[in-house]
Design a protein around this motif. Structure first.
Motif, mmCIF file in Angstrom:
data_model
loop_
_atom_site.group_PDB
_atom_site.id
_atom_site.type_symbol
_atom_site.label_atom_id
_atom_site.label_comp_id
_atom_site.label_asym_id
_atom_site.label_seq_id
_atom_site.Cartn_x
_atom_site.Cartn_y
_atom_site.Cartn_z
ATOM 1 N N GLN A 1 -4.679 9.945 4.724
ATOM 2 C CA GLN A 1 -6.085 9.777 4.106
ATOM 3 C C GLN A 1 -5.652 8.670 3.307
ATOM 4 O O GLN A 1 -6.664 7.774 2.983
ATOM 5 C CB GLN A 1 -6.352 10.932 3.765
ATOM 6 N N ALA A 2 -4.639 8.658 2.356
ATOM 7 C CA ALA A 2 -4.542 7.490 1.213
ATOM 8 C C ALA A 2 -4.442 6.303 1.818
ATOM 9 O O ALA A 2 -4.942 5.145 1.356
ATOM 10 C CB ALA A 2 -3.448 7.975 0.267
ATOM 11 N N PHE A 3 -3.656 6.260 2.957
ATOM 12 C CA PHE A 3 -3.577 4.916 3.527
ATOM 13 C C PHE A 3 -4.547 4.324 4.016
ATOM 14 O O PHE A 3 -4.937 3.480 4.196
ATOM 15 C CB PHE A 3 -2.273 5.203 4.617
ATOM 16 N N LYS A 4 -5.339 5.215 4.768
ATOM 17 C CA LYS A 4 -6.686 4.908 5.382
ATOM 18 C C LYS A 4 -7.869 4.229 4.190
ATOM 19 O O LYS A 4 -8.359 3.498 4.358
ATOM 20 C CB LYS A 4 -7.260 5.736 6.075
ATOM 21 N N ALA A 5 -7.546 5.075 3.082
ATOM 22 C CA ALA A 5 -8.412 4.697 1.930
ATOM 23 C C ALA A 5 -8.123 3.313 1.466
ATOM 24 O O ALA A 5 -8.820 2.425 1.049
ATOM 25 C CB ALA A 5 -8.530 5.799 0.897
ATOM 26 N N HIS B 1 0.843 -1.075 0.142
ATOM 27 C CA HIS B 1 -0.074 -0.038 0.049
ATOM 28 C C HIS B 1 0.849 0.990 0.099
ATOM 29 O O HIS B 1 0.525 2.224 -0.606
ATOM 30 C CB HIS B 1 -1.154 0.180 1.089
ATOM 31 N N THR B 2 1.948 1.244 0.903
ATOM 32 C CA THR B 2 2.677 2.333 1.043
ATOM 33 C C THR B 2 3.544 2.532 -0.259
ATOM 34 O O THR B 2 3.621 3.697 -0.886
ATOM 35 C CB THR B 2 3.777 2.366 2.125
ATOM 36 N N MET B 3 3.963 1.591 -0.922
ATOM 37 C CA MET B 3 4.422 1.811 -2.380
ATOM 38 C C MET B 3 3.725 2.399 -3.324
ATOM 39 O O MET B 3 4.272 3.152 -4.144
ATOM 40 C CB MET B 3 5.218 0.509 -2.779
ATOM 41 N N LEU B 4 2.304 1.841 -3.474
ATOM 42 C CA LEU B 4 1.703 2.346 -4.605
ATOM 43 C C LEU B 4 1.175 3.978 -4.054
ATOM 44 O O LEU B 4 1.222 4.694 -4.774
ATOM 45 C CB LEU B 4 0.226 1.630 -4.429
ATOM 46 N N ILE B 5 0.970 4.418 -2.878
ATOM 47 C CA ILE B 5 0.647 5.679 -2.511
ATOM 48 C C ILE B 5 1.900 6.435 -2.766
ATOM 49 O O ILE B 5 1.843 7.655 -3.384
ATOM 50 C CB ILE B 5 0.237 5.840 -1.023
#
Length: 136
Positions: A47-51, A14-18
């Protein structure tokens, strides 16, 4: 026993995609530094990580508006891409990009992306050892 990649890989995919999406936005800001009226954008990582986590938990389903559209894919920045509050006064052309700020943020984002990539690589190495029976 099935392997749960979500549990095995943790938050790193997830962090890599964000971070990848943020790099695109920051690069766009840099490319448009001289474009009149362009407003600098960024992603709120929290916010992006929560999404991303809620999309993972809800099954990450997509709605197709036409039967000819392809199904699948992930878009994490729904609602988390925001215009940045300018640090400098308006130069008269309406552009809010501060090139030094954008470059610094781009470098910081690249370092954080590399850190996530290193962690993810370590996770894959651990999985490979476990699958080949080289535990310990």
């Amino acid at each position: 026993m099935a392997i749960s990649f979500d549990k095995a890989l943790g938050v790193h995919p997830h962090t890599m995609l964000i971070r990848s999406q943020r790099a695109e936005i920051l690069a766009s800001n840099i490319a448009n530094a001289d474009t009149p009226g362009y407003k600098a954008k960024d992603i709120d990582f929290g916010q992006a990580f929560k999404a991303a986590k809620s999309a993972q938990l809800s099954g990450n389903k997509m709605v197709r508006t036409n039967e000819k559209h392809l199904s699948g894919g992930t878009q994490l920045n729904n609602g988390v891409e925001q215009y940045r509050t300018p640090n400098q006064a308006d130069t008269g052309d309406g552009n809010s990009v501060d090139i030094q700020v954008e470059r610094n943020l781009y470098v910081q984002n690249a370092l954080e992306y590399q850190a996530s990539l290193s962690f993810l690589s370590g996770k894959f190495k651990g999985l490979k050892k476990a699958l080949s029976g080289q535990g310990g």
